[in-house]
Scaffold this motif. Structure first.
Motif, PDB file in Angstrom:
ATOM      1  N   ALA A   9       0.806  -1.218   0.000  1.00 31.15           N
ATOM      2  CA  ALA A   9       0.000   0.000   0.000  1.00 31.15           C
ATOM      3  C   ALA A   9       0.844   1.276   0.000  1.00 31.15           C
ATOM      4  CB  ALA A   9      -0.919   0.007   1.214  1.00 31.15           C
ATOM      5  N   LEU A  10       0.297   2.307  -0.659  1.00 32.13           N
ATOM      6  CA  LEU A  10       0.831   3.659  -0.563  1.00 32.13           C
ATOM      7  C   LEU A  10       0.274   4.293   0.701  1.00 32.13           C
ATOM      8  CD1 LEU A  10       0.039   4.979  -4.183  1.00 32.13           C
ATOM      9  CD2 LEU A  10       2.122   3.814  -3.431  1.00 32.13           C
ATOM     10  N   LEU A  11       1.138   4.823   1.535  1.00 28.01           N
ATOM     11  CA  LEU A  11       0.705   5.546   2.722  1.00 28.01           C
ATOM     12  C   LEU A  11       0.969   7.026   2.477  1.00 28.01           C
ATOM     13  CD1 LEU A  11      -0.459   4.385   5.386  1.00 28.01           C
ATOM     14  CD2 LEU A  11       1.780   4.786   6.414  1.00 28.01           C
ATOM     15  N   VAL A  12      -0.098   7.822   2.499  1.00 29.77           N
ATOM     16  CA  VAL A  12      -0.010   9.262   2.243  1.00 29.77           C
ATOM     17  C   VAL A  12      -0.688   9.990   3.395  1.00 29.77           C
ATOM     18  CG1 VAL A  12      -0.770  11.142   0.743  1.00 29.77           C
ATOM     19  CG2 VAL A  12       0.081   9.011  -0.261  1.00 29.77           C
ATOM     20  N   ASP A  13       0.047  10.886   4.041  1.00 21.69           N
ATOM     21  CA  ASP A  13      -0.471  11.601   5.205  1.00 21.69           C
ATOM     22  C   ASP A  13      -1.014  10.628   6.250  1.00 21.69           C
ATOM     23  OD1 ASP A  13      -1.078  13.826   6.794  1.00 21.69           O
ATOM     24  OD2 ASP A  13      -3.122  13.946   5.996  1.00 21.69           O
ATOM     25  N   GLY A  14      -0.377   9.468   6.364  1.00 20.08           N
ATOM     26  CA  GLY A  14      -0.740   8.510   7.399  1.00 20.08           C
ATOM     27  C   GLY A  14      -1.849   7.542   7.038  1.00 20.08           C
ATOM     28  N   TYR A  15      -2.430   7.666   5.859  1.00 17.72           N
ATOM     29  CA  TYR A  15      -3.553   6.811   5.463  1.00 17.72           C
ATOM     30  C   TYR A  15      -3.270   6.140   4.119  1.00 17.72           C
ATOM     31  CZ  TYR A  15      -6.133   9.254   9.123  1.00 17.72           C
ATOM     32  OH  TYR A  15      -6.535   9.768  10.331  1.00 17.72           O
ATOM     33  N   VAL A  16      -3.846   4.974   3.940  1.00 14.01           N
ATOM     34  CA  VAL A  16      -3.698   4.271   2.667  1.00 14.01           C
ATOM     35  C   VAL A  16      -4.370   5.084   1.571  1.00 14.01           C
ATOM     36  CG1 VAL A  16      -4.380   2.221   1.366  1.00 14.01           C
ATOM     37  CG2 VAL A  16      -3.492   1.988   3.688  1.00 14.01           C
ATOM     38  N   ALA A  17      -3.613   5.332   0.510  1.00 10.08           N
ATOM     39  CA  ALA A  17      -4.129   6.129  -0.602  1.00 10.08           C
ATOM     40  C   ALA A  17      -4.069   5.377  -1.923  1.00 10.08           C
ATOM     41  CB  ALA A  17      -3.340   7.435  -0.723  1.00 10.08           C
ATOM     42  N   GLY A  18      -3.557   4.146  -1.895  1.00  9.17           N
ATOM     43  CA  GLY A  18      -3.436   3.382  -3.119  1.00  9.17           C
ATOM     44  C   GLY A  18      -2.575   2.159  -2.894  1.00  9.17           C
ATOM     45  N   VAL A  19      -2.128   1.562  -3.990  1.00  8.61           N
ATOM     46  CA  VAL A  19      -1.284   0.370  -3.924  1.00  8.61           C
ATOM     47  C   VAL A  19      -0.113   0.529  -4.874  1.00  8.61           C
ATOM     48  CG1 VAL A  19      -3.168  -1.176  -3.229  1.00  8.61           C
ATOM     49  CG2 VAL A  19      -2.725  -0.804  -5.665  1.00  8.61           C
ATOM     50  N   TRP A  20       0.890  -0.334  -4.711  1.00  9.97           N
ATOM     51  CA  TRP A  20       2.055  -0.267  -5.572  1.00  9.97           C
ATOM     52  C   TRP A  20       2.512  -1.670  -5.944  1.00  9.97           C
ATOM     53  CZ3 TRP A  20       6.539  -2.736  -4.127  1.00  9.97           C
ATOM     54  CH2 TRP A  20       6.704  -3.036  -2.768  1.00  9.97           C
ATOM     55  N   ARG A  21       3.297  -1.735  -7.006  1.00  7.82           N
ATOM     56  CA  ARG A  21       3.954  -2.982  -7.405  1.00  7.82           C
ATOM     57  C   ARG A  21       5.177  -2.635  -8.245  1.00  7.82           C
ATOM     58  NH1 ARG A  21       0.688  -5.746 -12.472  1.00  7.82           N
ATOM     59  NH2 ARG A  21       0.180  -3.832 -13.616  1.00  7.82           N
ATOM     60  N   PRO A  22       6.200  -3.493  -8.234  1.00  6.34           N
ATOM     61  CA  PRO A  22       7.346  -3.259  -9.111  1.00  6.34           C
ATOM     62  C   PRO A  22       6.926  -3.349 -10.579  1.00  6.34           C
ATOM     63  CG  PRO A  22       7.894  -4.830  -7.398  1.00  6.34           C
ATOM     64  CD  PRO A  22       6.407  -4.658  -7.368  1.00  6.34           C
ATOM     65  N   ALA A  23       7.563  -2.554 -11.394  1.00  8.26           N
ATOM     66  CA  ALA A  23       7.312  -2.567 -12.836  1.00  8.26           C
ATOM     67  C   ALA A  23       8.631  -2.293 -13.542  1.00  8.26           C
ATOM     68  CB  ALA A  23       6.270  -1.512 -13.205  1.00  8.26           C
ATOM     69  N   GLU A  24       8.668  -2.555 -14.810  1.00 10.15           N
ATOM     70  CA  GLU A  24       9.872  -2.290 -15.586  1.00 10.15           C
ATOM     71  C   GLU A  24      10.227  -0.817 -15.467  1.00 10.15           C
ATOM     72  OE1 GLU A  24      13.091  -3.337 -17.719  1.00 10.15           O
ATOM     73  OE2 GLU A  24      11.492  -4.743 -17.206  1.00 10.15           O
TER      74      GLU A  24
END
Length: 377
Positions: free
Chosen positions: A303-318
């Motif tokens: 998860a992306l944590l922005v200002d202390g709250y989950v704001a999205g998700v992430w994954r490795p990419a090329e």
């Protein structure tokens, strides 16, 4: 005066080392944050990378190898990495729950064995695993003791017996094939009630203020058991009033950061403990995003944590990290996430650049992102 949701959010970030990266070694950090969920071998490493200044993955490698940090089935009947000194109390507190969850399951009962039969195997298992043993070796031992192979027996025992997973190699210490070793025996095991009290106190140190519902969620212990532990702790715990008048509990004298404390962006690992430590997960995850991050099968996406709250998700990419934001973010926030992404790509480079790739199907099933960016590595 009632604590605000934002005060609770900042308290969690502070105690979980997510307000600033701290100069601790791996074992001390694991002890501070109490337990790191470890179904995915990479997650404890990425969890500590988010929390520690100058974190070197080799430090956690060594902690696992030396058994200063151990990996075992504990809270919520899932794999956690915990400090070795915490393990005996945590296992003692969870043992009854772990045992009941497995010996009452049809996967064990279909073996035809009784709970007494399973318990009778424990001394033989402990003696056999004084050194690391593979799954095949343990299953051969059980077959020899029982006179035949019985499905479900090892599946049950490996969860509630006092066993540690031992490092087997791979980029994150633990590979696809598991190996087990007996936990060191304590000369005088604590009473179960005492262990539950200590687990509750450690939970509040790392995740408080919190409710009894939260502690029950974190552990899967029954609420009467939790309530009894709370009463026994007496003046070591104090009450606080949460949002809506809910009664929360905390370690006596614990301080709370101000609700306007700046929370830096973070790229949390899969199953980060902060996302699973509460019954009310809105402390960290906005309600609208909960089902996007915590999937129905139990997967918890990075998860992306922005200002202390989950704001999205992430994954490795090329070329870097693909970040999917569930709402639009300002450019300053994206710059902060990009700096984290560059550092994470560098951290993963020597280990597993395409970490979590087997979970790519969640992205293929469409994640409703307001904005998707490739953050260069």
């Amino acid at each position: 005066m009632s604590l605000t949701p934002r005060q609770l959010n900042r308290a969690t970030l502070d105690r979980q080392l997510l307000l600033r990266r701290e100069p601790l070694n791996a074992a001390d950090a694991v002890r501070r944050i109490v337990a790191v969920q470890a179904q995915e071998a990479a997650s404890p490493y990425i969890a500590l990378w988010n929390r520690l200044a100058g974190f070197d993955a080799a430090d956690l490698d060594a902690a696992f190898a030396d058994r200063a940090v151990v990996k075992a089935s504990l809270m919520r009947i899932t794999l956690h990495a915990v400090h070795a000194e915490d393990y005996p109390e945590f296992h003692n507190a969870m043992w009854r729950t772990l045992r009941a969850a497995r010996l009452g399951d049809s996967r064990f009962t279909s073996s035809g064995l009784s709970t007494a039969d399973a318990d009778a195997l424990l001394p033989h298992l402990a003696a056999f695993t004084v050194r690391p043993r593979t799954v095949t070796e343990v299953e051969d031992l059980l077959a020899a003791r029982l006179g035949e192979r019985k499905r479900g027996v090892w599946w049950a025992l490996r969860t509630f017996a006092p066993l540690h997973h031992t490092p087997t190699g791979g980029p994150w210490s633990f590979g696809a094939w598991s190996s087990f070793v007996a936990a060191p025996a304590k000369p005088e095991p604590a009473e179960e009630d005492t262990s539950v009290q200590r687990l509750l106190l450690r939970y509040l140190q790392a995740f408080g203020p919190a409710s009894m519902r939260d502690f029950a969620q974190f552990t899967m212990l029954r609420r009467p058991v939790a309530a009894q532990a709370l009463r026994a702790l007496a003046d070591r715990v104090e009450e606080r009033q949460g949002p809506g008048g809910e009664t929360l509990f905390d370690v006596a004298g614990a301080s709370l950061p101000a609700e306007d404390t700046v929370a830096p962006p973070r790229l949390l690992p899969m199953w980060d403990s902060t996302l699973l430590a509460y019954s009310d997960r809105s402390r960290i995850i906005p309600q609208d995003y909960r089902a996007l991050v915590i999937r129905r099968n139990g997967d918890v996406l990075p998860a992306l944590l922005v200002d202390g709250y989950v704001a999205g998700v992430w994954r490795p990419a090329e070329g870097g990290i693909e970040a999917t934001a569930f709402h639009r973010l300002d450019e300053g926030t994206w710059e902060g996430l990009a700096a984290e992404a560059r550092a994470l790509v560098a951290f993963l480079a020597d280990r597993e650049p395409a970490v979590y790739r087997r979970y790519a199907h969640w992205w293929a099933k469409h994640l409703p992102g307001a904005e998707v960016r490739l953050l260069p590595g």
